[in-house]
Motif scaffolding. Structure first.
Motif, PDB file in Angstrom:
ATOM      1  N   ASN A  64       0.833  -1.208   0.000  1.00 24.03           N
ATOM      2  CA  ASN A  64       0.000   0.000   0.000  1.00 24.03           C
ATOM      3  C   ASN A  64       0.867   1.258   0.000  1.00 24.03           C
ATOM      4  OD1 ASN A  64      -2.901  -0.256  -0.123  1.00 24.03           O
ATOM      5  ND2 ASN A  64      -2.801  -1.409   1.787  1.00 24.03           N
ATOM      6  N   GLU A  65       1.864   1.267   0.857  1.00 23.10           N
ATOM      7  CA  GLU A  65       2.736   2.438   0.947  1.00 23.10           C
ATOM      8  C   GLU A  65       3.509   2.651  -0.348  1.00 23.10           C
ATOM      9  OE1 GLU A  65       6.488   4.136   3.647  1.00 23.10           O
ATOM     10  OE2 GLU A  65       5.554   2.207   4.131  1.00 23.10           O
ATOM     11  N   TYR A  66       4.052   1.560  -0.900  1.00 26.98           N
ATOM     12  CA  TYR A  66       4.856   1.697  -2.116  1.00 26.98           C
ATOM     13  C   TYR A  66       3.987   2.047  -3.321  1.00 26.98           C
ATOM     14  CZ  TYR A  66       7.870   0.633  -6.042  1.00 26.98           C
ATOM     15  OH  TYR A  66       8.570   0.728  -7.217  1.00 26.98           O
ATOM     16  N   LYS A  67       2.837   1.399  -3.447  1.00 30.52           N
ATOM     17  CA  LYS A  67       1.985   1.651  -4.614  1.00 30.52           C
ATOM     18  C   LYS A  67       1.434   3.073  -4.589  1.00 30.52           C
ATOM     19  CE  LYS A  67      -0.997  -1.129  -7.553  1.00 30.52           C
ATOM     20  NZ  LYS A  67      -1.575  -0.063  -8.373  1.00 30.52           N
ATOM     21  N   ARG A  68       1.166   3.590  -3.402  1.00 29.73           N
ATOM     22  CA  ARG A  68       0.718   4.982  -3.316  1.00 29.73           C
ATOM     23  C   ARG A  68       1.812   5.920  -3.816  1.00 29.73           C
ATOM     24  NH1 ARG A  68       0.480   9.792  -0.852  1.00 29.73           N
ATOM     25  NH2 ARG A  68      -1.562  10.659  -0.298  1.00 29.73           N
ATOM     26  N   PHE A  69       3.056   5.641  -3.469  1.00 29.64           N
ATOM     27  CA  PHE A  69       4.162   6.462  -3.957  1.00 29.64           C
ATOM     28  C   PHE A  69       4.218   6.435  -5.483  1.00 29.64           C
ATOM     29  CE2 PHE A  69       8.487   6.433  -5.652  1.00 29.64           C
ATOM     30  CZ  PHE A  69       8.901   7.712  -5.305  1.00 29.64           C
TER      31      PHE A  69
END
Length: 310
Positions: A64-69
């Motif tokens: 979630n954190e990486y894909k949001r970036f």
């Protein structure tokens, strides 16, 4: 432990994007930053020591954190329009899940995978049909046997080494090949519409004709169609990873320009952050994997006689 090599389709897309001559100069350092962020994401997943539900939650939090970036900071916030308009070409955003899903093939999540001698996980060409073609005189290794494969966005397959010959001693006219036999396969879409659903129906039918007992899932981030009951189809489930519908087309049309995205950013980010990839949806995928790859054989004679049915 993951019992087979992990593919890196997202990393390949990022590298290809960094080398693309059409990439605007303003975006080059931003793509390099994404490559650095990717390295940290993979290291984070590699170093998770948890098991079971705790492991799954940690993995989903990381993606979630990486894909949001990738989707917000890199693509949506780009001061140029290339990254957003060409998403369908460079596929940097939708390849994140293609690289993440193989992480679920972990014996800490699916203990039954430890019973496999060889397997393959991730995007792959999976066995779809074994056809005798050509004339009666055609050599088996020269078109006499045609092995059809179907590209799957995600498959967890058993590797099968096959030999065939018209000679019982296999000394001539021999075919030697390796098949990836997918007992679980999934199509992964960013937005699922009716056309994609119908394509999935045909793929699921073909898979189950080729591999009895296989399971086929349709995965999407955002739903772009009305729900359809899958009970009467060859699709086990449609899993909506964000539990949300796609942003309406009249809103999306302003995203084509940097000014339009800047003006709509607050509303877009609010909607995006309100619908993260949901751990319950990934737990359903893991449950299907456990069904296909059980921890123990359920058809041994003693077990069947104890319960009285099979």
């Amino acid at each position: 432990m993951i019992p087979c090599p992990l593919p890196k389709p997202h990393h390949a897309k990022l590298v290809a994007l960094s080398l693309n001559p059409k990439l605007p100069e303003v975006d080059r350092p931003r793509v390099q930053q994404a490559l650095d962020r990717y390295t940290r994401w993979v290291e984070l997943m590699d170093n998770i020591k948890a098991e079971g539900e705790a492991l799954l939650c940690a993995l989903v939090d990381s993606v979630n954190e990486y894909k949001r970036f990738i989707e917000v900071d890199l693509i949506f916030d780009s001061p140029a329009d290339f990254l957003y308009r060409q998403k369908g070409q460079h596929k940097v955003d939708n390849s994140v899940l293609e690289e993440f899903l193989p992480r679920l093939a972990d014996t800490r999540l699916v203990p039954g995978l430890s019973r496999l001698k060889s397997c393959n996980v991730g995007p792959q060409g999976a066995f779809a049909a074994f056809i005798f073609a050509g004339s009666v005189h055609a050599a088996l290794a020269d078109g006499g046997i045609f092995i059809k494969q179907k590209d799957q966005d995600y498959a967890l397959s058993k590797r099968v080494y096959l030999r065939a010959s018209t000679d019982p001693n296999f000394t001539e006219d021999a075919l030697n090949t390796v098949l990836n036999v997918a007992y679980l396969a999934a199509e992964c879409k960013t937005n699922l519409d009716k056309t994609m659903f119908n394509e999935g129906l045909e793929t699921a039918r073909s898979l189950k004709q080729a591999v009895a007992g296989s399971r086929y899932l349709l995965l999407c981030e955002w739903l772009d169609m009305g729900p359809i009951d899958t009970a009467s189809t060859d699709i086990e489930e449609v899993i909506i990873l964000r539990k949300a519908k796609r942003v309406a087309s009249n809103i999306r049309e302003v995203f084509a320009t940097a000014d339009g995205r800047a003006g709509a950013r607050d509303a877009f980010v609010k909607y995006y952050d309100a619908h993260p990839l949901d751990v319950e949806c990934f737990a359903r995928i893991v449950d299907h994997m456990k069904t296909v790859y059980p921890d123990k054989v359920e058809l041994d004679e003693q077990t069947v006689l104890q319960r009285g049915y099979f």
